[in-house]
Motif scaffolding. Structure first.
Motif, PDB file in Angstrom:
ATOM      1  N   VAL A 173       0.860  -1.186   0.000  1.00 17.09           N
ATOM      2  CA  VAL A 173       0.000   0.000   0.000  1.00 17.09           C
ATOM      3  C   VAL A 173       0.896   1.235   0.000  1.00 17.09           C
ATOM      4  O   VAL A 173       1.858   1.315   0.776  1.00 17.09           O
ATOM      5  CB  VAL A 173      -0.938   0.008   1.224  1.00 17.09           C
ATOM      6  CG1 VAL A 173      -1.725   1.304   1.284  1.00 17.09           C
ATOM      7  CG2 VAL A 173      -1.888  -1.181   1.173  1.00 17.09           C
ATOM      8  N   GLY A 233      -2.494   5.330   0.021  1.00 20.80           N
ATOM      9  CA  GLY A 233      -3.479   4.328   0.411  1.00 20.80           C
ATOM     10  C   GLY A 233      -3.874   3.374  -0.691  1.00 20.80           C
ATOM     11  O   GLY A 233      -4.532   2.369  -0.428  1.00 20.80           O
ATOM     12  N   ASP A 293      -3.320   0.501  -3.708  1.00 22.23           N
ATOM     13  CA  ASP A 293      -2.506  -0.715  -3.808  1.00 22.23           C
ATOM     14  C   ASP A 293      -1.455  -0.567  -4.908  1.00 22.23           C
ATOM     15  O   ASP A 293      -1.730  -0.036  -5.989  1.00 22.23           O
ATOM     16  CB  ASP A 293      -3.391  -1.926  -4.109  1.00 22.23           C
ATOM     17  CG  ASP A 293      -4.322  -2.252  -2.955  1.00 22.23           C
ATOM     18  OD1 ASP A 293      -3.959  -1.932  -1.816  1.00 22.23           O
ATOM     19  OD2 ASP A 293      -5.407  -2.822  -3.204  1.00 22.23           O
ATOM     20  N   THR A 313       2.132  -5.666   2.009  1.00 24.39           N
ATOM     21  CA  THR A 313       0.918  -6.382   2.414  1.00 24.39           C
ATOM     22  C   THR A 313       1.008  -7.873   2.111  1.00 24.39           C
ATOM     23  O   THR A 313       0.124  -8.631   2.485  1.00 24.39           O
ATOM     24  CB  THR A 313      -0.315  -5.801   1.697  1.00 24.39           C
ATOM     25  OG1 THR A 313      -0.111  -5.877   0.282  1.00 24.39           O
ATOM     26  CG2 THR A 313      -0.543  -4.353   2.104  1.00 24.39           C
ATOM     27  N   ARG A 351     -14.496  -3.972  -3.534  1.00 24.54           N
ATOM     28  CA  ARG A 351     -14.033  -3.227  -2.365  1.00 24.54           C
ATOM     29  C   ARG A 351     -15.088  -2.191  -2.017  1.00 24.54           C
ATOM     30  O   ARG A 351     -15.372  -1.289  -2.822  1.00 24.54           O
ATOM     31  CB  ARG A 351     -12.689  -2.545  -2.642  1.00 24.54           C
ATOM     32  CG  ARG A 351     -11.540  -3.506  -2.748  1.00 24.54           C
ATOM     33  CD  ARG A 351     -10.231  -2.789  -3.012  1.00 24.54           C
ATOM     34  NE  ARG A 351     -10.174  -2.286  -4.371  1.00 24.54           N
ATOM     35  CZ  ARG A 351      -9.058  -1.856  -4.954  1.00 24.54           C
ATOM     36  NH1 ARG A 351      -7.927  -1.871  -4.275  1.00 24.54           N
ATOM     37  NH2 ARG A 351      -9.060  -1.408  -6.191  1.00 24.54           N
ATOM     38  N   GLU A 385      -9.749   1.596  12.773  1.00 21.70           N
ATOM     39  CA  GLU A 385      -9.836   0.451  11.868  1.00 21.70           C
ATOM     40  C   GLU A 385      -8.473   0.000  11.343  1.00 21.70           C
ATOM     41  O   GLU A 385      -8.360  -1.073  10.751  1.00 21.70           O
ATOM     42  CB  GLU A 385     -10.766   0.779  10.689  1.00 21.70           C
ATOM     43  CG  GLU A 385     -12.211   1.076  11.057  1.00 21.70           C
ATOM     44  CD  GLU A 385     -13.011  -0.176  11.390  1.00 21.70           C
ATOM     45  OE1 GLU A 385     -12.414  -1.276  11.410  1.00 21.70           O
ATOM     46  OE2 GLU A 385     -14.225  -0.053  11.617  1.00 21.70           O
ATOM     47  N   GLN A 386      -7.434   0.811  11.549  1.00 19.89           N
ATOM     48  CA  GLN A 386      -6.097   0.382  11.136  1.00 19.89           C
ATOM     49  C   GLN A 386      -5.675  -0.909  11.826  1.00 19.89           C
ATOM     50  O   GLN A 386      -4.819  -1.641  11.324  1.00 19.89           O
ATOM     51  CB  GLN A 386      -5.061   1.468  11.464  1.00 19.89           C
ATOM     52  CG  GLN A 386      -5.182   2.723  10.638  1.00 19.89           C
ATOM     53  CD  GLN A 386      -4.159   3.759  11.061  1.00 19.89           C
ATOM     54  OE1 GLN A 386      -3.167   3.971  10.380  1.00 19.89           O
ATOM     55  NE2 GLN A 386      -4.386   4.389  12.191  1.00 19.89           N
ATOM     56  N   LYS A 400      -8.046  -6.307   9.993  1.00 22.64           N
ATOM     57  CA  LYS A 400      -7.795  -6.776   8.631  1.00 22.64           C
ATOM     58  C   LYS A 400      -9.091  -6.955   7.836  1.00 22.64           C
ATOM     59  O   LYS A 400      -9.063  -7.414   6.698  1.00 22.64           O
ATOM     60  CB  LYS A 400      -7.036  -8.102   8.666  1.00 22.64           C
ATOM     61  CG  LYS A 400      -5.617  -7.992   9.211  1.00 22.64           C
ATOM     62  CD  LYS A 400      -4.894  -9.331   9.133  1.00 22.64           C
ATOM     63  CE  LYS A 400      -3.463  -9.204   9.643  1.00 22.64           C
ATOM     64  NZ  LYS A 400      -2.738 -10.508   9.562  1.00 22.64           N
ATOM     65  N   PRO A 428     -12.119  -6.427   5.389  1.00 18.45           N
ATOM     66  CA  PRO A 428     -12.186  -5.631   4.154  1.00 18.45           C
ATOM     67  C   PRO A 428     -12.828  -4.259   4.352  1.00 18.45           C
ATOM     68  O   PRO A 428     -12.413  -3.276   3.736  1.00 18.45           O
ATOM     69  CB  PRO A 428     -13.021  -6.510   3.222  1.00 18.45           C
ATOM     70  CG  PRO A 428     -12.804  -7.905   3.720  1.00 18.45           C
ATOM     71  CD  PRO A 428     -12.660  -7.782   5.197  1.00 18.45           C
ATOM     72  N   ARG A 457     -10.231  -1.969   5.897  1.00 18.88           N
ATOM     73  CA  ARG A 457      -9.245  -1.523   4.917  1.00 18.88           C
ATOM     74  C   ARG A 457      -9.837  -0.463   3.993  1.00 18.88           C
ATOM     75  O   ARG A 457      -9.156   0.481   3.588  1.00 18.88           O
ATOM     76  CB  ARG A 457      -8.741  -2.698   4.095  1.00 18.88           C
ATOM     77  CG  ARG A 457      -7.885  -3.677   4.869  1.00 18.88           C
ATOM     78  CD  ARG A 457      -7.177  -4.633   3.946  1.00 18.88           C
ATOM     79  NE  ARG A 457      -6.285  -3.925   3.036  1.00 18.88           N
ATOM     80  CZ  ARG A 457      -5.639  -4.511   2.029  1.00 18.88           C
ATOM     81  NH1 ARG A 457      -5.820  -5.796   1.786  1.00 18.88           N
ATOM     82  NH2 ARG A 457      -4.847  -3.794   1.245  1.00 18.88           N
ATOM     83  N   VAL A 489      -9.866   2.866   5.841  1.00 16.71           N
ATOM     84  CA  VAL A 489      -8.508   3.425   5.935  1.00 16.71           C
ATOM     85  C   VAL A 489      -8.096   4.017   4.586  1.00 16.71           C
ATOM     86  O   VAL A 489      -7.547   5.127   4.521  1.00 16.71           O
ATOM     87  CB  VAL A 489      -7.506   2.345   6.392  1.00 16.71           C
ATOM     88  CG1 VAL A 489      -6.080   2.873   6.313  1.00 16.71           C
ATOM     89  CG2 VAL A 489      -7.826   1.896   7.818  1.00 16.71           C
ATOM     90  N   GLN A 490      -8.367   3.298   3.512  1.00 18.36           N
ATOM     91  CA  GLN A 490      -8.000   3.798   2.189  1.00 18.36           C
ATOM     92  C   GLN A 490      -8.765   5.068   1.862  1.00 18.36           C
ATOM     93  O   GLN A 490      -8.202   6.021   1.311  1.00 18.36           O
ATOM     94  CB  GLN A 490      -8.267   2.744   1.123  1.00 18.36           C
ATOM     95  CG  GLN A 490      -7.913   3.228  -0.288  1.00 18.36           C
ATOM     96  CD  GLN A 490      -8.009   2.134  -1.331  1.00 18.36           C
ATOM     97  OE1 GLN A 490      -7.830   0.967  -1.030  1.00 18.36           O
ATOM     98  NE2 GLN A 490      -8.298   2.522  -2.561  1.00 18.36           N
TER      99      GLN A 490
END
Length: 621
Positions: free
Chosen positions: A157, A182, A184, A201, A319, A344-345, A348, A350, A353, A356-357
């Motif tokens: 990431v 953030g 991928d 990751t 996502r 939420e960091q 794991k 979805p 994530r 966070v993104q």
């Protein structure tokens, strides 16, 4: 290694045959005809022996091909004193084998260029400094420095504000792609801009690029149904050749005519054109980010008539993204997201994530959470900047606050809610949704334009979700609430309508992918099980790569059939001319050599297939 040994053998045989033919011609020019005969025989025998060994091996595998005609023509030419013709046939056979090996090698190298770019080491942040480490030492969570010109060694990431990446080796996209914090980063991408930080990751062995390496190795050694069909036609052609040669000898009493017929029929373009064209097609498809695991899937891909699509991660992005943020206090939406994403960091999940993104994409600076407790599938609690934060389902957060879950707007099908509380007070809701991929309608139209007659959606989601996602799409059927077993049954039933392609990305799709004539996996983020079961892997997370993939497969197959038809037609014409005495054995050998070179060069055109403009533009969208 076996390929290299075979290449060296083919090169050596070509050298022997060429030396024998040229040495004999030189002796003939110097008026040493007997010496010329001996030299020609010496040049022919090694090629003939190698050919006999290959024929024995083929027969042991239950394969009968036109190599037998080559052996018969050389043997007959030697037997009846046509040593020059035998030398030309030996050069023709060894030259054709060399050209085929060269052509396949060129196609393999185009794919193997991917492998040569894999980095050996990486630069990792450690104890306030930087250190160079081997790839297998990189752990999930390590922070790496990717300098300008470096190739990303693992999936990760982006931690810096932005990055410019050249993904052409993976996707065929000619222009670099700009990514934001953030997002991928795929291993194998080249840094085309300033240095950036990458949070790993995946371990190196589990990353995208390592998976491509394994899939390329699988893709380089398979034999297509077309090739096996060619073998069956080869047997028929062998019989016709022997009958025609025998008839020419029987009705004219001239064995040289039989030799000429055998010579002009050897070796048949059936053996050469099909594998060269299909391997070249595999190489070309890889350039567009479509990894086909061999010639058999490529030919099946060219004939697909029915398509079954999974929903999550295939028809949709897979996502969840923020649809809206409902504020229940004076706190603004960005602050609600920042506090929730900070917490939420530590998860794991979805959804975590995705939050966070989304926060990174909005430029929000996240704090480090402490004292985090997670109830899997329900939510999390923990301290962020000294405040107690709870985030998760409405019921979970209501339990944490001791209040009744607040009402919110009715969620659309396929949406999900993340409730957020601060210090025991519910402050807002974050509504998440998995949206349809952009351009899906145009993609479906493009697939129908390439000959796909039936397109269905097959999903395990509820009917309301499936219906809302597919509203307005040109689908023949929408099948919802399916178990993996039911997906398998659906794909199996579709075989009645022609070759079936199944596209999916999850573990639950793997059985259906294996049952389909062509299983296609979303390789960028799909499950390893689906990629393993699939015949085709899309190396990037773009479903529209199916368009250039199918077109390349269709055109490569067409080139193979074209080469076979033209080559066989010319060979038959030459055989008839030889039977009537219009061609000598030497002339027949030279003509057949020209035919074989022509069909191989024609088959190599598959390396330069350019999808139509509409398809190519979709591939780089």
């Amino acid at each position: 290694m076996p390929n290299q040994m075979q290449d060296r053998m083919n090169t050596s045989l070509l050298g022997v045959a060429l030396a024998g033919l040229s040495g004999g011609l030189l002796a003939l020019v110097l008026d040493h005809s007997e010496l010329a005969t001996v030299i020609w025989i010496v040049g022919v025998v090694p090629v003939l022996l190698a050919l006999v060994v290959e024929i024995v091996r083929s027969l042991a595998r239950g394969e009968v091909g036109l190599d037998i005609v080559a052996a018969l023509s050389m043997s007959a030419a030697l037997l009846f004193g046509e040593t020059l013709a035998a030398a030309v046939v030996a050069l023709m056979y060894s030259g054709g084998t060399f050209l085929e090996s060269f052509a396949e090698g060129r196609a393999r190298r185009a794919m193997s260029d991917l492998l040569s770019r894999v980095p050996r080491t990486a630069t990792r942040y450690r104890n306030g400094g930087l250190e160079d480490v081997e790839l297998d030492e990189i752990d999930v969570g390590d922070l790496l420095l990717i300098r300008q010109g470096d190739v990303a060694p693992v999936d990760g990431v982006l931690q810096s504000v932005g990055a410019m990446l050249d993904q052409s080796a993976l996707t065929g996209e000619s222009l670099p792609v700009r990514l934001a914090r953030g997002q991928d980063v795929m291993s194998g991408s080249t840094n085309a801009g300033d240095s950036f930080d990458l949070r790993a990751t995946q371990k190196a062995a589990e990353s995208t690029y390592a998976g491509i390496v394994r899939l390329v190795e699988e893709a380089q050694a398979s034999k297509a149904p077309m090739a096996r069909l060619a073998d069956r036609y080869s047997l028929l052609f062998l019989v016709v050749t022997i009958v025609l040669a025998g008839a020419a000898w029987l009705f004219t009493g001239d064995p040289i005519r039989a030799v000429a017929v055998l010579v002009v029929a050897t070796p048949c373009p059936l053996i050469l054109a099909v594998p060269v064209a299909l391997v070249a097609g595999i190489s070309r498809a890889a350039h567009f980010g479509v990894l086909i695991k061999g010639a058999k899937p490529l030919e099946a891909l060219a004939r697909v008539k029915s398509l079954v699509l999974d929903k999550t991660g295939t028809l949709t992005d897979g996502r969840p993204k923020i649809a809206r943020i409902e504020t229940l206090t004076v706190l603004d939406p960005d602050n609600i997201l920042r506090l929730a994403a900070s917490l939420e960091q530590a998860s794991k999940h979805p959804m975590a994530r995705a939050l966070v993104q989304a926060a990174h994409e909005r430029g929000l600076v996240l704090a480090v959470p402490t004292n985090v407790t997670e109830l899997p599938g329900e939510g999390l609690t923990g301290l962020v900047e000294g405040r107690l934060i709870a985030a998760g389902g409405a019921g979970f957060v209501a339990q944490q606050t001791g209040a009744v879950a607040a009402e919110t707007q009715i969620l659309a099908a396929g949406s999900a809610l993340v409730a957020v509380a601060i210090d025991g007070q519910l402050v807002g809701h974050i509504i998440m949704a998995d949206a349809l991929r952009s351009g899906t309608g145009e993609l479906l139209a493009g697939l129908r334009g390439l000959g796909v007659q039936r397109i269905q959606l097959a999903t395990g989601d509820r009917k309301a979700v499936a219906d809302e996602i597919t509203a307005g799409l040109d689908l023949d059927a929408v099948r919802s609430d399916l178990t993996p077993q039911q997906k398998v049954a659906l794909v199996a039933a579709e075989h009645a309508h022609g070759p079936v392609m199944m596209v999916g990305d999850g573990v639950n799709d793997a059985p259906a992918l294996a049952v389909a004539d062509v299983g296609v996996a979303m390789g960028a983020r799909g499950a390893a099980a689906s990629a393993e079961a699939a015949d085709v892997v899309l190396l990037v997370d773009h479903l529209d790569r199916l368009l250039p993939g199918i077109e390349i497969a269709q055109r490569a197959r067409g080139i193979a059939l074209q080469s076979v038809a033209v080559g066989i037609g010319l060979s038959v014409a030459g055989m008839i001319a030889a039977a009537y005495g219009y061609l000598t054995p030497v002339q027949g050998a030279l003509i057949q050599e020209a035919i074989d070179v022509a069909v191989i060069l024609n088959a190599l055109r598959a390396l330069n297939i350019r999808p139509r403009k509409s398809v190519a533009s979709a591939a780089t969208a």
